[in-house]
Every structure is written in C-alpha cells, then in structure tokens.
Scaffold this motif. Sequence first.
Motif, PDB file in Angstrom:
ATOM      1  N   GLU A 213       0.813  -1.235   0.140  1.00  0.00           N
ATOM      2  CA  GLU A 213       0.058   0.121   0.022  1.00  0.00           C
ATOM      3  C   GLU A 213       0.989   1.365   0.159  1.00  0.00           C
ATOM      4  N   LEU A 214       0.323   2.430  -0.589  1.00  0.00           N
ATOM      5  CA  LEU A 214       0.970   3.552  -0.606  1.00  0.00           C
ATOM      6  C   LEU A 214       0.319   4.687   0.299  1.00  0.00           C
ATOM      7  N   PHE A 215       1.396   5.265   0.724  1.00  0.00           N
ATOM      8  CA  PHE A 215       0.642   6.349   1.846  1.00  0.00           C
ATOM      9  C   PHE A 215       1.607   7.815   1.356  1.00  0.00           C
ATOM     10  N   GLU A 217       4.113   9.512   2.456  1.00  0.00           N
ATOM     11  CA  GLU A 217       5.202   9.683   2.368  1.00  0.00           C
ATOM     12  C   GLU A 217       6.252   8.270   2.158  1.00  0.00           C
ATOM     13  N   ARG A 218       5.552   7.210   2.209  1.00  0.00           N
ATOM     14  CA  ARG A 218       6.182   6.149   2.373  1.00  0.00           C
ATOM     15  C   ARG A 218       5.214   4.930   1.450  1.00  0.00           C
ATOM     16  N   VAL A 219       6.043   3.691   1.227  1.00  0.00           N
ATOM     17  CA  VAL A 219       5.287   2.700   0.689  1.00  0.00           C
ATOM     18  C   VAL A 219       5.512   1.650   1.907  1.00  0.00           C
ATOM     19  N   SER A 220       4.385   0.664   2.089  1.00  0.00           N
ATOM     20  CA  SER A 220       4.469  -0.199   3.068  1.00  0.00           C
ATOM     21  C   SER A 220       4.316  -1.567   2.282  1.00  0.00           C
ATOM     22  N   LEU A 221       4.969  -2.485   2.484  1.00  0.00           N
ATOM     23  CA  LEU A 221       5.108  -3.766   2.151  1.00  0.00           C
ATOM     24  C   LEU A 221       5.306  -4.875   3.334  1.00  0.00           C
ATOM     25  N   ARG A 222       4.090  -5.589   3.565  1.00  0.00           N
ATOM     26  CA  ARG A 222       4.128  -6.439   4.763  1.00  0.00           C
ATOM     27  C   ARG A 222       3.609  -7.939   4.376  1.00  0.00           C
ATOM     28  N   ALA A 236      10.355   1.111  -4.150  1.00  0.00           N
ATOM     29  CA  ALA A 236      10.478   2.664  -4.013  1.00  0.00           C
ATOM     30  C   ALA A 236       9.086   3.159  -4.602  1.00  0.00           C
ATOM     31  N   LYS A 237       8.819   4.349  -4.136  1.00  0.00           N
ATOM     32  CA  LYS A 237       7.338   4.887  -4.520  1.00  0.00           C
ATOM     33  C   LYS A 237       7.078   4.886  -5.986  1.00  0.00           C
ATOM     34  N   GLU A 238       7.984   5.149  -6.783  1.00  0.00           N
ATOM     35  CA  GLU A 238       7.877   5.536  -8.366  1.00  0.00           C
ATOM     36  C   GLU A 238       7.504   4.086  -8.984  1.00  0.00           C
ATOM     37  N   ALA A 239       7.893   2.842  -8.013  1.00  0.00           N
ATOM     38  CA  ALA A 239       7.626   1.588  -8.835  1.00  0.00           C
ATOM     39  C   ALA A 239       6.208   0.923  -8.652  1.00  0.00           C
ATOM     40  N   VAL A 240       5.657   1.559  -7.637  1.00  0.00           N
ATOM     41  CA  VAL A 240       4.373   0.710  -6.874  1.00  0.00           C
ATOM     42  C   VAL A 240       3.324   0.665  -7.870  1.00  0.00           C
ATOM     43  N   VAL A 285      -6.970   6.457  -0.758  1.00  0.00           N
ATOM     44  CA  VAL A 285      -6.577   7.785  -0.748  1.00  0.00           C
ATOM     45  C   VAL A 285      -5.324   8.189  -1.692  1.00  0.00           C
ATOM     46  N   TYR A 286      -4.210   7.238  -1.247  1.00  0.00           N
ATOM     47  CA  TYR A 286      -2.858   7.736  -1.837  1.00  0.00           C
ATOM     48  C   TYR A 286      -2.655   6.770  -3.277  1.00  0.00           C
ATOM     49  N   GLY A 287      -3.597   6.055  -3.552  1.00  0.00           N
ATOM     50  CA  GLY A 287      -3.279   5.096  -4.623  1.00  0.00           C
ATOM     51  C   GLY A 287      -4.156   3.950  -4.410  1.00  0.00           C
ATOM     52  N   GLU A 288      -3.830   2.773  -5.194  1.00  0.00           N
ATOM     53  CA  GLU A 288      -4.651   1.447  -5.062  1.00  0.00           C
ATOM     54  C   GLU A 288      -3.756   0.725  -4.068  1.00  0.00           C
ATOM     55  N   LYS A 289      -4.384  -0.218  -3.180  1.00  0.00           N
ATOM     56  CA  LYS A 289      -3.979  -1.109  -2.104  1.00  0.00           C
ATOM     57  C   LYS A 289      -4.095  -2.361  -2.631  1.00  0.00           C
TER      58      LYS A 289
END
Length: 579
Positions: A213-215, A217-222, A236-240, A285-289
Amino acid sequence: MAKQLHEIMVEQGALTPEQVKRAQLFSKQNNVPLAEAILRFGFATEEQVTIALSKHFAIPYASKENGILIPEKEQNLQEIIPEKFARENMVLPLFLEEDNLAVAVLDPTNLFLLENIKLMSGKQIKPFIVSKSQLLNVMDSFYSNKNLLDEVMNETVQPAQAEVSGSEEDVDVDSAGFLDLDKLAPNTSQYVKQVNAILRQAITERTSDIHLELFDERVSLRFRIDGSLYERTAPAKEAVNAIISRIKILSKLDIAEKRLPQDGSFTIRYQNRSIEVRVSVCPAVYGEKLVLRILDKGTSEMNIDRLGFEPEQKSAFLEAANLPHGLIFLTGPTGSGKSTTLNAVLTTIRTPELNFMTLEDPVEYKLAGISQVQVKPAIGLTFAAGLRSFLRQDPDVILVGEVRDNETAEACLKAALTGHLVLSTLHTNEALGAVPRLIDMGMEPFLLASSLALVAAQRLIRVLCPYCKVPYMPDPAMMARIIQEGHFNPQDQHSWTFFKSVGCPKCFGTGFSGRRAIYEVYRMSEEMRNIIYKTQDLVDLKKAAINSGALNLRANGWRKVIRGQTTIDEILSITTADE
C-alpha cells in the motif's frame, strides 16, 4: 529376501489387506508405483509410506523429527550441490563426514542421480530417503536467500521503467498458463524482477497474505506470517504503480481501471509445485492497495492426526462424520482453518462405497474421488440452489462451504432430515453459538435438536520455533489459572515445561514456525438435545457440555502450552476464559 512395501505396512498397521488389494489393482491398471497408489487413495500418510520404503530398501530415513533432515550450513553444502541442481533432481545435501557426503533423496534406487552427485562432489555418497513434503520444506529454508528482497528493492528503477503499465508480452507464463518463478529472462525489466522477488520471498517465509500500500510519504510492504503482519523492504514509491499493473496483467484485470475494486487470480510454478495467488486491488486515498492471498497447497496439512485435535475430540468428530445422516457444523472466524479441517475429515472418511459431493466458494482443495462444485452467484448457482440440485445426485455425504442465509440453512436441514450427512461452517464466536444462530436463520428447534450431530469451533495458534524457544517458569498465579481453566490435576504440574519465543534466522526472527488448530468439539448428548428442543438457553447448553467432559478452546490451548508447542501469551490472546 527384503519384505515388500505392502507387507511392511500391513505389519505396521498402516494398511489393511483389503486396502493393499485395492492399491495393487490401481497400481497395475494405471502403471504407477504402489506407493503412489497408496497415497492417492489416502490409505496412509506420506511419512508412513516413506518409513516403510526405508525398511524395504534398507536405507536410513531422514526427517526433521529424527534430527537427520537438518543440513549443516557451516559446511558450505550449497556450493557442493547448487540450488538449481537440487531443485531439478529433488536432492538435498545433509552433512560431510570425512570423504562421505550424506544426501536426502526421494528415490534411492536412482543410481544415475547418485553417480552424478558423486562426480559433481568428488565424494562417496551416503543416501537417506525422505518424504517429498519435508524435502521441499527444508530445501526452502536451506537455500533461501534472505537478502534477495533487499537487493532487488534497493536497485535503482529507471523512471521510464516505472511508468510502464505492462503489456501481454511482459507475462512470461509457461504453456500451462503458469508464471514460472524459477525461470527469469536475462533482459527482464526491474519491476518484473521486484514482483518475482516479492513472491519468492513470501513463499519462502510461509506467508499467507502480501499487503502492498502507498501512503503520503512512504510505501508499506507487509507479509502475514502465522497470522501476524511483518514489515519487509518495500519498493520505491515510483515503482508501485508498475508493480500493481504487472499483477493486474497476470490476473487478467483491467490495468486502466483505478477507481473501482477488482478481484482476480493467477497461478505460479515454483520449486516443483503450483501455487494459486488470489488478487484484490482496492482504491485508497493515496493510490491502489494490493493484497495477494497465497494458497500453497504444498504447505497445507490434510492429515487429521496433525491438525491439533485432542484424542477424544478426534474420536468424537470422526464418530459423528461416520453417521449415515445428520448435521455437523464447524464455527470460527475467517481464516481459522475451517475448510482445511473439514477437507481433512472428508479425506479420512472417504470411501468408494459412498457418494461424496462438495459445494464451495471457492474450491480450495482438489480431493480425489469427491465431486466438487464451485458456487457462482452471478449465474444463480448459490449455496441453496446447488444444494437443492445435489439432492437429485444421490449423495451420501455433502459438504456445504458456508451457511450464510436462511435459504441455505433450510436446505441443509432438509438434506439431513432426508437421510444425508451434511457438513458445513458458520461464523460464530463459539461452537454452541451455532445453535441460536441456526434458530435465528429459521430452523425449527425440534427439527434442529433431532438432526444436529456435532458442533465444533476452532482457532489457529502459532507454534514455537523449535530452534530458538527458551524454557522458563511462569509465576504461581498463572500456574493456578492454567490448572483451573485446563481442568488439570495439580500434582502433574511438576512434569510441565513452558517456553518463550525468541526469534532466529530459521524462523525469520518471528519466534514461531507454522500454526496449529485448537478445537472445542461437542457431540450432542440427550441432555443437550432436550435443551435445544425446550429452551435453547445457551448457558444451560454450556453446562451440559461441561458435564459431558468436553474441552473448550481455552482448555485445549493450555494442553498445547504444557507440551511446549506454544506460549501462554498466544493462548490468552486467541481465547477467552468462558470459551
């Protein structure tokens, strides 16, 4: 003269003479080894067959349990037998002893393979026989590259690459339509490498779900491992966007649609097994999850003896499952392993003399000798509609994936009352909570009382990593609580050992390795039937269940704790005192 495989297994009590005849006939008619025929029929477990083969060939047996199937990492064995060769030939180096190399193999009679290993290593080869499931499991751990994800994610992604939304040419699938993670083209783009690295690392770590998921300021991979979410190195945020597009293409979703949720799936081939991946994309809100559910059948436990039943619970469940008619309900939250348990029960009671049919959404396990139907509500094939059709198919045992509404509940009751055994699941917090839930769905109490054979509930608990768990002694107040809630004899506490989780490389720092179910199983007694018929009082039902001597979830959990399988905190977090 060495005894034959079937003779050894009959002596061990793993096979009956009748089962031997059926397996031999199948082996002859289909030109398959007898061992494979035995496993296909489900007459014995994979470990029982492997142990018998060990005695037949007079070759030692290796397993995690006997401590032999634990490769020595300090001896650089991965350089002697590279991962690619090991996976292609299903062989695993175990240890070096002077000029001898011990290896675990599936087929110790494959002299060509053993000679190749001898030439490759320059050592004398000492073979051990091993089961396929254990070999794959240990191979994953031994050859896993924990730094692979970090390395791929830290590589710089070119802006032009990150903007790529994907095309059909990017999907490097094989002739069967599977994405092969073991093969990667040399000129593969970076975002495709990242998708493959995420999938490989997730499978290696026994992950059930991947969250990307994209926030702001950051990207979360869990990764969800054994029920808990753990952060991993994120792209990287640009690759999501490119990663999500790649997943959409694999699962045949619309890559241009970013406003609505989409669901799909694809299958990957990895380490000689196929793994289904279910895909859910949801706009945020910040992009697709993106959430990926990994269904690795190779890690699913379908042996009823290893699910977590206490002996009396297993006996009660199988007794009810062998009835000619009645209702069996298994309750628990989503993801608690209900489908696995019911499929393991079906596998245990399966026989050619009976007609087994299942109605599921979706069909997660393909079971030999059982007709399985996928629910498709969009075209009118609901649980209720499918169940009505089943009754014209002359079934003996019916599995209904879930009772969700009044119509399905009534159809299940009708099937049970007309001479069929029906197994299904419900979403309630406790086993006996199924009774008021079914009555709320429209079942008449007197009909439910006469047809209900068993209700059960289950939860999944994390199992301690055997390599890093440390013993300790809880305080006297906790000991007293365990004795009371577990219904133990206080004099037995001196033989108990308690453990805490720590974390090590073999469990990827989690302190746990795998999950096991805990159950409460209530076989309907006359007292309980009378309560359902007259008052439906849940408190009275619980008292009647306690009088029957059945264990609740908490008591079952404490038994796992005193055996050193899990922690006190795990049981306290999963169960409540009145369950």
